[in-house]
Scaffold this motif. Structure first.
Motif, PDB file in Angstrom:
ATOM      1  N   ARG A  59      55.864  37.820  35.067  1.00 27.40           N
ATOM      2  CA  ARG A  59      56.640  36.728  34.917  1.00 27.40           C
ATOM      3  C   ARG A  59      57.048  36.884  33.391  1.00 27.40           C
ATOM      4  O   ARG A  59      58.540  36.650  33.330  1.00 27.40           O
ATOM      5  CB  ARG A  59      56.102  35.343  35.350  1.00 27.40           C
ATOM      6  N   LEU A  60      56.317  36.813  32.608  1.00 22.66           N
ATOM      7  CA  LEU A  60      56.732  36.903  30.998  1.00 22.66           C
ATOM      8  C   LEU A  60      57.370  37.854  30.478  1.00 22.66           C
ATOM      9  O   LEU A  60      58.424  38.223  29.886  1.00 22.66           O
ATOM     10  CB  LEU A  60      55.325  36.386  30.254  1.00 22.66           C
TER      11      LEU A  60
ATOM     12  N   GLY B 164      49.657  32.506  28.709  1.00 28.32           N
ATOM     13  CA  GLY B 164      49.591  31.157  28.910  1.00 28.32           C
ATOM     14  C   GLY B 164      48.690  30.861  30.305  1.00 28.32           C
ATOM     15  O   GLY B 164      48.990  30.184  31.030  1.00 28.32           O
ATOM     16  N   VAL B 165      47.483  31.822  30.162  1.00 29.36           N
ATOM     17  CA  VAL B 165      46.472  31.470  31.193  1.00 29.36           C
ATOM     18  C   VAL B 165      45.146  31.087  30.403  1.00 29.36           C
ATOM     19  O   VAL B 165      44.888  31.076  29.306  1.00 29.36           O
ATOM     20  CB  VAL B 165      46.224  32.799  31.990  1.00 29.36           C
ATOM     21  N   SER B 166      44.491  30.509  31.433  1.00 32.83           N
ATOM     22  CA  SER B 166      43.154  29.895  30.788  1.00 32.83           C
ATOM     23  C   SER B 166      42.115  30.834  30.786  1.00 32.83           C
ATOM     24  O   SER B 166      42.351  31.959  31.599  1.00 32.83           O
ATOM     25  CB  SER B 166      42.627  28.832  31.929  1.00 32.83           C
TER      26      SER B 166
ATOM     27  N   ASP C 183      42.031  38.086  37.750  1.00 34.23           N
ATOM     28  CA  ASP C 183      43.068  39.079  37.534  1.00 34.23           C
ATOM     29  C   ASP C 183      44.379  38.920  38.096  1.00 34.23           C
ATOM     30  O   ASP C 183      45.277  39.311  37.824  1.00 34.23           O
ATOM     31  CB  ASP C 183      42.398  40.542  38.304  1.00 34.23           C
ATOM     32  N   ALA C 184      44.337  38.160  39.269  1.00 32.28           N
ATOM     33  CA  ALA C 184      45.690  38.167  40.135  1.00 32.28           C
ATOM     34  C   ALA C 184      46.559  36.992  39.213  1.00 32.28           C
ATOM     35  O   ALA C 184      47.758  37.237  39.034  1.00 32.28           O
ATOM     36  CB  ALA C 184      45.269  37.483  41.316  1.00 32.28           C
ATOM     37  N   GLU C 185      45.878  36.390  38.815  1.00 37.42           N
ATOM     38  CA  GLU C 185      46.628  35.067  38.020  1.00 37.42           C
ATOM     39  C   GLU C 185      47.163  35.826  36.640  1.00 37.42           C
ATOM     40  O   GLU C 185      48.388  35.462  36.151  1.00 37.42           O
ATOM     41  CB  GLU C 185      45.532  33.887  37.404  1.00 37.42           C
ATOM     42  N   ILE C 186      46.306  36.786  35.788  1.00 35.60           N
ATOM     43  CA  ILE C 186      46.679  37.142  34.735  1.00 35.60           C
ATOM     44  C   ILE C 186      48.063  38.303  35.118  1.00 35.60           C
ATOM     45  O   ILE C 186      48.831  38.113  34.324  1.00 35.60           O
ATOM     46  CB  ILE C 186      45.568  37.907  34.082  1.00 35.60           C
ATOM     47  N   LYS C 187      47.827  38.901  36.016  1.00 34.73           N
ATOM     48  CA  LYS C 187      48.939  39.898  36.377  1.00 34.73           C
ATOM     49  C   LYS C 187      50.174  39.047  36.694  1.00 34.73           C
ATOM     50  O   LYS C 187      51.333  39.735  36.440  1.00 34.73           O
ATOM     51  CB  LYS C 187      48.473  40.481  37.745  1.00 34.73           C
ATOM     52  N   LYS C 188      50.131  38.228  37.279  1.00 38.90           N
ATOM     53  CA  LYS C 188      51.194  37.376  37.741  1.00 38.90           C
ATOM     54  C   LYS C 188      52.003  36.603  36.548  1.00 38.90           C
ATOM     55  O   LYS C 188      53.296  36.851  36.337  1.00 38.90           O
ATOM     56  CB  LYS C 188      51.007  36.054  38.660  1.00 38.90           C
ATOM     57  N   ALA C 189      51.089  36.353  35.611  1.00 37.20           N
ATOM     58  CA  ALA C 189      51.552  35.626  34.404  1.00 37.20           C
ATOM     59  C   ALA C 189      52.240  36.567  33.573  1.00 37.20           C
ATOM     60  O   ALA C 189      53.373  36.539  32.799  1.00 37.20           O
ATOM     61  CB  ALA C 189      50.475  35.081  33.464  1.00 37.20           C
TER      62      ALA C 189
END
Ligand code: ZN
Length: 339
Positions: free
Chosen positions: A27-28, A11-13, A18-24
C-alpha cells in the motif's frame, strides 16, 4: 546512514504478521509513487525508506536481529553518495574518472532491479490460491534502477517477470466438471514467465513511475515500475538542468579562452571571459536534459575550476612570482580575525 524503525516506517505494530507487513508495504510503496512526481526526491526517499523497512521485516533473520538488537544491517542504498564539490573534487583532474554510465552494463539497457522481481510477484500472489480477480488490488509494482544515460536519452529495458494469468483450462473458475482443475490445481490462475520490454521516455528522473499496461496481478491490472536513476560520475542533475565542473589553466582563467565543455549530448565550444575566478558558473542554455513529459529542456551549467600546475621548477617560480605582483590588493586583508 541511520535507518528509521522499520515498523514505524510501515506503520505496523511489532506483533504484525507477515501478511500484514506485506500488505502495508504494498500500500505504501504504491502511494509513494504518484503518477506525476518527476524529480520529487521526497517521494523517492520515502519509497526507499519503505523498501528498506520491508527488506528487514520480510526476512525472518533480519527481522529477528532488529527485534533483538535494533540492528538494521547494511544500508540498502546502492549508489554512492556524491562527495562535496562533485566527483572531481579531490586529486588531480582525471584520476577519479569512472566508466560512463551504461558502458559496463549488460547488453540491451544495462538496468538492474533494485529488488527481486520474482520475489515481488510471488509475494503479491502468495496467500493460498487467491485466484484472478479475487485480490484486493489488480495492479503490481516493482522498483528498477536505470543508467543515467537511458534516463537522459531514453531507452528500453528488457526483463522477464513471473506474471499470473487466468487459467485457460477452467477459465479461472478453478473447476472442471465439478472437480478441481488439473491445470491450475483449483486456483484459477497460472504463473507464467513473460519477457517484457519497456520503453524509458527521455528525461525521466528518480521518483517517476512507468506504467506497463496489462501486466499487473490480473489482465486488467497494470505493472508500475518505480524508477531510480543512477548517479553519473561527472554530470550532476538538478531537475532538468545539469551542473558539472570544468577545469581550466591559470592562463585560460586570466586571459579568457574558448574551451570544450562536455554536455549530456556531446561537447560544446564555450567561452570563459578574461579574469574568471575559480568557482564561477556559466550557463549553456538548452543544453541540459530534454524532458519529453514536460516538453521543456533544461540548461547546462559549467563551473570553472582553476587548477595550478603541479610541476615545480625554477622557471615556474619566476613566472609565478611575477604573477603574484599582479594582485592589486591583499586578498585576505578584509577577512575577519575571528568571531
Ligand atoms: Zn484451471
Amino acid at each position: 546512514m541511520a535507518m528509521k524503525d522499520p515498523y514505524e516506517v510501515l506503520g505496523v505494530s511489532r506483533t504484525a504478521g507477515d501478511a500484514e507487513i506485506k500488505k502495508a508495504y504494498r500500500r505504501l510503496a504504491r502511494k509513494s509513487h504518484p503518477d506525476v512526481n518527476l524529480g520529487d526526491t521526497g517521494a523517492h526517499k520515502r519509497f526507499q525508506e519503505i523498501a528498506a523497512a520491508y527488506e528487514i521485516l520480510k526476512d525472518p533473520r533480519k527481522k529477528e536481529r532488529f527485534d533483538r538488537f535494533g540492528d538494521t544491517g547494511e544500508a540498502p542504498e546502492p549508489s554512492a553518495a556524491p562527495q562535496p564539490g562533485g566527483p572531481w573534487g579531490q586529486g588531480p583532474f582525471g584520476r577519479q574518472r569512472q566508466p560512463p554510465s551504461g558502458g559496463g552494463g549488460p547488453a540491451g539497457g544495462g538496468f538492474r532491479w533494485s529488488g527481486d522481481v520474482s520475489d515481488l510477484f510471488s509475494d503479491l500472489f502468495s496467500g493460498g490460491g487467491a485466484g484472478i480477480g479475487l485480490g484486493e488490488d489488480e495492479d503490481a509494482a516493482a522498483a528498477i534502477t536505470i543508467p543515467f544515460r537511458d534516463a537522459v536519452l531514453g531507452g528500453t529495458i528488457s526483463f522477464s517477470a513471473r506474471i499470473p494469468r487466468r487459467c485457460t483450462r477452467c477459465r479461472g473458475t478453478g473447476h472442471v466438471a465439478k472437480a478441481a482443475c488439473p491445470a491450475c490445481h483449483g486456483s484459477g490462475s497460472l504463473v507464467e514467465t513473460e519477457s517484457l520490454t519497456v520503453r524509458i521516455p527521455a528525461g525521466v528522473d528518480t521518483g517517476a513511475r512507468i506504467r506497463v499496461p496489462g501486466k499487473g496481478r490480473t489482465e486488467n491490472g497494470d505493472l508500475y515500475l518505480a524508477i531510480t536513476v543512477e548517479k553519473h560520475p561527472y554530470f550532476n542533475r538538478e531537475g532538468d538542468d545539469i551542473v558539472a565542473e570544468v577545469p581550466v589553466t591559470v592562463p585560460e582563467a586570466y586571459l579568457g579562452a574558448e574551451i570544450e565543455v562536455p554536455t549530456v549530448k556531446g561537447p560544446v565550444r564555450a567561452r570563459i571571459p578574461a579574469g574568471t575566478a575559480s568557482g564561477q558558473r556559466f550557463r549553456l542554455k538548452g543544453r541540459g536534459i530534454e524532458n519529453l513529459r514536460t516538453g521543456t529542456t533544461g540548461d547546462h551549467y559549467y563551473r570553472v575550476r582553476v587548477l595550478v600546475p603541479t610541476v615545480q621548477s625554477e622557471e615556474g617560480r619566476h613566472l609565478v612570482e611575477a604573477l603574484g605582483k599582479l594582485y592589486a590588493r591583499d586578498l585576505r586583508g578584509d577577512l575577519p580575525r575571528g568571531v
